[in-house]
Design a protein around this motif. Structure first.
Motif, PDB file in Angstrom:
ATOM      1  N   LEU A 123      -2.715 -23.066  -3.778  1.00 36.59           N
ATOM      2  CA  LEU A 123      -1.797 -24.200  -3.823  1.00 36.59           C
ATOM      3  C   LEU A 123      -1.920 -24.953  -2.499  1.00 36.59           C
ATOM      4  O   LEU A 123      -1.847 -24.353  -1.436  1.00 36.59           O
ATOM      5  CB  LEU A 123      -0.356 -23.736  -4.044  1.00 36.59           C
ATOM      6  CG  LEU A 123      -0.086 -22.952  -5.331  1.00 36.59           C
ATOM      7  CD1 LEU A 123       1.387 -22.550  -5.426  1.00 36.59           C
ATOM      8  CD2 LEU A 123      -0.509 -23.736  -6.569  1.00 36.59           C
ATOM      9  N   VAL A 154       1.489 -28.685  -3.268  1.00 37.71           N
ATOM     10  CA  VAL A 154       1.926 -29.211  -4.568  1.00 37.71           C
ATOM     11  C   VAL A 154       3.427 -29.493  -4.549  1.00 37.71           C
ATOM     12  O   VAL A 154       4.221 -28.689  -4.070  1.00 37.71           O
ATOM     13  CB  VAL A 154       1.565 -28.244  -5.716  1.00 37.71           C
ATOM     14  CG1 VAL A 154       2.237 -26.897  -5.556  1.00 37.71           C
ATOM     15  CG2 VAL A 154       1.928 -28.841  -7.068  1.00 37.71           C
ATOM     16  N   LEU A 161       1.347 -21.198  -9.571  1.00 33.25           N
ATOM     17  CA  LEU A 161       2.578 -21.978  -9.437  1.00 33.25           C
ATOM     18  C   LEU A 161       3.705 -21.359 -10.260  1.00 33.25           C
ATOM     19  O   LEU A 161       4.846 -21.257  -9.795  1.00 33.25           O
ATOM     20  CB  LEU A 161       2.340 -23.420  -9.881  1.00 33.25           C
ATOM     21  CG  LEU A 161       3.533 -24.360  -9.674  1.00 33.25           C
ATOM     22  CD1 LEU A 161       3.713 -24.674  -8.194  1.00 33.25           C
ATOM     23  CD2 LEU A 161       3.356 -25.646 -10.471  1.00 33.25           C
ATOM     24  N   CYS A 172       2.867 -33.123 -16.445  1.00 33.22           N
ATOM     25  CA  CYS A 172       2.397 -33.061 -15.065  1.00 33.22           C
ATOM     26  C   CYS A 172       0.945 -32.588 -15.086  1.00 33.22           C
ATOM     27  O   CYS A 172       0.585 -31.728 -15.896  1.00 33.22           O
ATOM     28  CB  CYS A 172       3.237 -32.085 -14.240  1.00 33.22           C
ATOM     29  SG  CYS A 172       4.989 -32.529 -14.129  1.00 33.22           S
ATOM     30  N   MET A 197      -2.224 -31.087 -12.709  1.00 29.18           N
ATOM     31  CA  MET A 197      -2.628 -30.483 -11.437  1.00 29.18           C
ATOM     32  C   MET A 197      -4.140 -30.448 -11.324  1.00 29.18           C
ATOM     33  O   MET A 197      -4.853 -30.305 -12.318  1.00 29.18           O
ATOM     34  CB  MET A 197      -2.087 -29.053 -11.312  1.00 29.18           C
ATOM     35  CG  MET A 197      -0.639 -28.951 -10.877  1.00 29.18           C
ATOM     36  SD  MET A 197      -0.137 -27.217 -10.644  1.00 29.18           S
ATOM     37  CE  MET A 197      -1.169 -26.748  -9.233  1.00 29.18           C
ATOM     38  N   ARG A 225      -2.949 -29.301  -6.331  1.00 25.81           N
ATOM     39  CA  ARG A 225      -2.071 -30.435  -6.034  1.00 25.81           C
ATOM     40  C   ARG A 225      -1.656 -31.137  -7.322  1.00 25.81           C
ATOM     41  O   ARG A 225      -2.356 -31.069  -8.323  1.00 25.81           O
ATOM     42  CB  ARG A 225      -2.773 -31.447  -5.125  1.00 25.81           C
ATOM     43  CG  ARG A 225      -3.076 -30.972  -3.722  1.00 25.81           C
ATOM     44  CD  ARG A 225      -3.649 -32.104  -2.880  1.00 25.81           C
ATOM     45  NE  ARG A 225      -3.867 -31.713  -1.492  1.00 25.81           N
ATOM     46  CZ  ARG A 225      -4.988 -31.182  -1.050  1.00 25.81           C
ATOM     47  NH1 ARG A 225      -6.006 -30.984  -1.887  1.00 25.81           N
ATOM     48  NH2 ARG A 225      -5.121 -30.848   0.222  1.00 25.81           N
ATOM     49  N   LEU A 226      -0.537 -31.829  -7.259  1.00 19.17           N
ATOM     50  CA  LEU A 226      -0.118 -32.662  -8.379  1.00 19.17           C
ATOM     51  C   LEU A 226      -0.840 -34.002  -8.295  1.00 19.17           C
ATOM     52  O   LEU A 226      -0.880 -34.632  -7.236  1.00 19.17           O
ATOM     53  CB  LEU A 226       1.399 -32.901  -8.332  1.00 19.17           C
ATOM     54  CG  LEU A 226       1.944 -33.724  -9.497  1.00 19.17           C
ATOM     55  CD1 LEU A 226       2.084 -32.859 -10.728  1.00 19.17           C
ATOM     56  CD2 LEU A 226       3.287 -34.347  -9.135  1.00 19.17           C
TER      57      LEU A 226
END
Length: 286
Positions: free
Chosen positions: A23, A26, A49, A213, A215, A219-220
């Motif tokens: 991650l 994020v 996540l 959403c 990813m 990251r988003l």
């Protein structure tokens, strides 16, 4: 104003002994009361996540908030979060620990030290809700993959979580099993539970979700409604996610047909059928 049930803020995490961060800052929120999808390629960080969402993992940096309040990584708080945030793993074998179906569904209730009569009542209702009453005394190793997936879901839902997380729940399921699962998730959502499903299947995401959403690389890269996601075609192609099949078919229609159908790209075949029926009625009334 959107009410965020669960929020991730600048989450960073590297597994012990790992060389690469999974991650990478994020940040996004899960809107309360929505059917949500977390979309992304395998290895983008979705499963990691999810394990931060109820405190299984603690971020190296950043913050997780439940209804605006930061997580506290103490036993009492984390026990509370495992009830409020139910997580169904991709592989049900990692989640099913008892000998029989009924015993497995009762496991979380027993840990909460509820009265035996209450446990029996709740287990009975959960088995009935997921169509497993006749399998109550069946050894778990006798179940099919689809049945194990439903059992894992029943074992989480018996605790009545406010948020349900499902990690790739349709993996290895056939079309019939997938449709049944999505119907069960619709019923769970109608009962008042917010649902977030992780998947890399664009067709399922576009048809089922109210909020998506995306990813990539921990990251988003997108958050919004399904129709808005289609405007990000270049991004979707770069992530090898593509666009939904129904959108590809829509693009092939003559412009005049699209104008008559109206309302933008249908989100599902049921939506498309509804529009066709309405158009037939309009023509017949002329």
């Amino acid at each position: 104003m959107t009410s965020w049930l669960l929020e991730f803020s600048d989450l960073q995490y590297t597994y012990p002994g790992g060389q690469k961060s999974v991650l990478n800052g994020v940040s996004f929120g899960i809107p309360e009361g929505k059917k949500c999808v977390l979309l992304g390629r395998n290895g983008c960080g979705k499963s990691t996540l999810f394990q931060h969402a109820n405190g299984i993992l603690q971020p190296r940096q950043g913050e997780v908030r439940w209804r605006g309040k930061p997580f506290v990584y103490k036993r009492s708080f984390l026990q509370e979060m495992t009830q409020k945030v139910g997580l169904v793993f991709q592989d049900p074998e990692h989640q099913l620990i008892a000998s029989t179906v009924a015993e497995d569904v009762s496991y979380g209730l027993v840990n909460r030290k509820l009265p035996p009569d209450t446990i029996r009542e709740k287990v009975g209702k959960a088995l009935e809700a997921f169509g497993m009453s006749e399998l109550a005394e069946t050894p778990i190793h006798h179940l099919s993959l689809g049945q194990k997936r439903r059992l894992a879901l029943a074992g989480v839902m018996v605790l009545e979580p406010e948020l349900l997380l499902l990690d790739e729940p349709t993996a290895y399921l056939d079309r019939y099993q997938t449709k049944n699962l999505l119907r069960e998730l619709d019923q769970i959502h109608r009962s008042g539970t917010t649902v977030l499903m992780a998947t890399h299947d664009m067709d399922i995401a576009f048809e089922w979700a109210e909020w998506i959403c995306v990813m990539d690389g921990g990251r988003l890269v997108f958050a919004g409604e399904p129709q808005a996601l289609l405007a990000e075609r270049q991004m979707l192609e770069s992530l090898h996610l593509g666009i939904p099949l129904i959108a590809e078919v829509w693009e092939m229609l003559p412009p005049s047909w699209k104008r008559e159908m109206g309302e933008g790209i249908p989100q599902s075949l049921a939506d498309w059928k509804r529009r066709l029926e309405e158009r037939k009625e309009e023509v017949a009334s002329v």
